[in-house]
Scaffold this motif. Structure first.
Motif, mmCIF file in Angstrom:
data_model
loop_
_atom_site.group_PDB
_atom_site.id
_atom_site.type_symbol
_atom_site.label_atom_id
_atom_site.label_comp_id
_atom_site.label_asym_id
_atom_site.label_seq_id
_atom_site.Cartn_x
_atom_site.Cartn_y
_atom_site.Cartn_z
ATOM 1 N N LEU A 1 0.863 -1.185 0.000
ATOM 2 C CA LEU A 1 0.000 0.000 0.000
ATOM 3 C C LEU A 1 0.901 1.238 0.000
ATOM 4 C CD1 LEU A 1 -2.682 -0.855 2.745
ATOM 5 C CD2 LEU A 1 -2.584 -1.634 0.381
ATOM 6 N N CYS A 2 0.298 2.383 -0.327
ATOM 7 C CA CYS A 2 1.053 3.629 -0.179
ATOM 8 C C CYS A 2 0.178 4.636 0.549
ATOM 9 C CB CYS A 2 1.510 4.180 -1.526
ATOM 10 S SG CYS A 2 0.177 4.704 -2.605
ATOM 11 N N GLY A 3 0.812 5.606 1.153
ATOM 12 C CA GLY A 3 0.058 6.613 1.881
ATOM 13 C C GLY A 3 0.855 7.872 2.047
ATOM 14 N N ALA A 4 0.199 8.907 2.535
ATOM 15 C CA ALA A 4 0.698 10.260 2.806
ATOM 16 C C ALA A 4 0.058 11.229 1.813
ATOM 17 C CB ALA A 4 2.217 10.364 2.758
ATOM 18 N N GLY A 5 -0.840 12.039 2.333
ATOM 19 C CA GLY A 5 -1.482 13.065 1.515
ATOM 20 C C GLY A 5 -2.562 12.549 0.578
ATOM 21 N N VAL A 6 -2.898 11.267 0.665
ATOM 22 C CA VAL A 6 -3.910 10.694 -0.240
ATOM 23 C C VAL A 6 -5.286 11.212 0.181
ATOM 24 C CG1 VAL A 6 -5.040 8.565 -0.976
ATOM 25 C CG2 VAL A 6 -2.532 8.635 -0.694
ATOM 26 N N LYS A 7 -5.973 11.875 -0.744
ATOM 27 C CA LYS A 7 -7.245 12.504 -0.343
ATOM 28 C C LYS A 7 -8.379 12.310 -1.342
ATOM 29 C CE LYS A 7 -5.914 15.879 3.067
ATOM 30 N NZ LYS A 7 -4.576 15.452 3.398
#
Ligand code: G3P
Length: 225
Positions: free
Chosen positions: A180-186
Motif C-alpha cells: 500500500l502507499c500513503g501520505a497526503g492521499v485525499k
C-alpha cells in the motif's frame, strides 16, 4: 470479523479529536456504510482505546494502530497481540511513522501476530526500509514518506517513484506481500494513481478523519479503486 482484502482503502483514525470516544465508532460506521454501498474493501484503524468497541460493532476489517511484542502477563500498558486478537480486530499496523520500532521489534511483532492469525501491516518510510522489513514477510507493507504525511499533496503526485519502486523492490523479495502507499492521499484520483503505480491500495488518515463530510470523501476515494 471481516477479512482484509485488496484492493483496499485503509483509514487510520490516528488520535484526532474527531475520533475521541464515540467519534471512533461513528466514523467506523460511516466507513462500513460506504463499504456496503460500493462492495469495496474499506478497513479502519481506530485509536487503541476504542479498538474493542469498534471491532465488536462493525463488520468491516478493523486493525489496531499498534501492537507490542509481549506475551500475556507482566506487560503493563503494552498492547499485546493476544489483546488485539481478543478485541475482534483482524490485525495491526506495525511501525507507523508516528510510532516507530527498531527492526528487531518489528520482526517480533510480525511473527507474534502471524502465530495468532493477525494481519500484519508494516509501515516503511522509504524503499530501503520496505525492502528491509520485507525480510519478515508481513502480509502488507505500507510505504509513507513522512514529510508528506498530513499534507495536501499526495505521495502519488509528489513522489510517484517511491510507490512504483517500493512495489517492484518488495515483490522482488516476496511476491506474496501486498504493498500500500500513503501520505497526503485525499481523492479518488490519488487512489487511482496509486493503483496504476502498482499499489494494492492506500493507507490514509486526514483526508477522511478531518473531512467535514467523511462519507463523501470515502465515496470519492473508493471510486479510484
Ligand atoms: O497512516 C496514514 C497516514 O500516516 C497518512 O496520513 O493524513 O497523510 O493521510 P495522511
Amino acid at each position: 470479523m471481516t477479512e482484509l482484502r485488496t484492493p483496499a482503502v485503509v483509514v487510520n483514525f490516528k488520535a484526532y479529536a474527531e475520533v475521541d470516544g464515540p467519534g471512533a465508532l461513528r466514523l467506523a460506521q460511516i466507513c462500513q456504510t460506504v463499504a456496503e454501498e460500493t462492495g469495496l474493501c474499506i478497513a479502519v484503524c481506530p485509536p487503541v482505546a476504542e479498538l474493542g468497541a469498534v471491532a465488536r460493532a462493525v463488520d468491516i476489517p478493523v486493525l489496531s494502530q499498534n501492537v507490542d511484542p509481549y506475551k500475556p502477563g507482566s506487560a503493563t500498558g503494552w498492547m499485546t497481540p493476544s489483546m488485539v486478537k481478543a478485541t475482534g480486530a483482524c490485525g495491526s499496523l506495525i511501525n507507523h511513522s508516528e510510532h516507530r520500532f527498531a527492526d528487531d521489534i518489528i520482526g517480533q511483532c510480525v511473527s507474534m501476530c502471524k502465530e495468532l492469525g493477525l494481519v500484519q501491516m508494516v509501515c516503511a518510510e522509504s524503499v530501503a526500509k520496505a525492502v528491509s522489513v520485507a525480510a519478515f514477510a508481513p502480509d502488507y507493507i505500507a510505504v509513507e514518506p513522512p514529510e508528506l504525511i498530513g499534507g495536501d499533496i499526495s505521495v502519488t503526485t509528489a513522489n510517484p517513484r517511491i510507490v512504483s519502486d517500493t512495489v517492484a523492490a518488495v515483490k522482488d523479495v516476496n511476491k506474496g506481500i501486498s504493498v500500500l502507499c500513503g501520505a497526503g492521499v485525499k481523492t479518488g484520483a490519488d487512489v487511482k494513481a496509486a493503483i496504476e503505480l502498482g499499489a494494492d491500495g492506500v493507507l490514509l488518515a486526514s483526508g477522511v478523519v478531518k473531512n467535514k463530510d467523511p462519507k463523501a470523501a470515502l465515496l470519492d476515494l473508493v471510486s479510484g479503486l
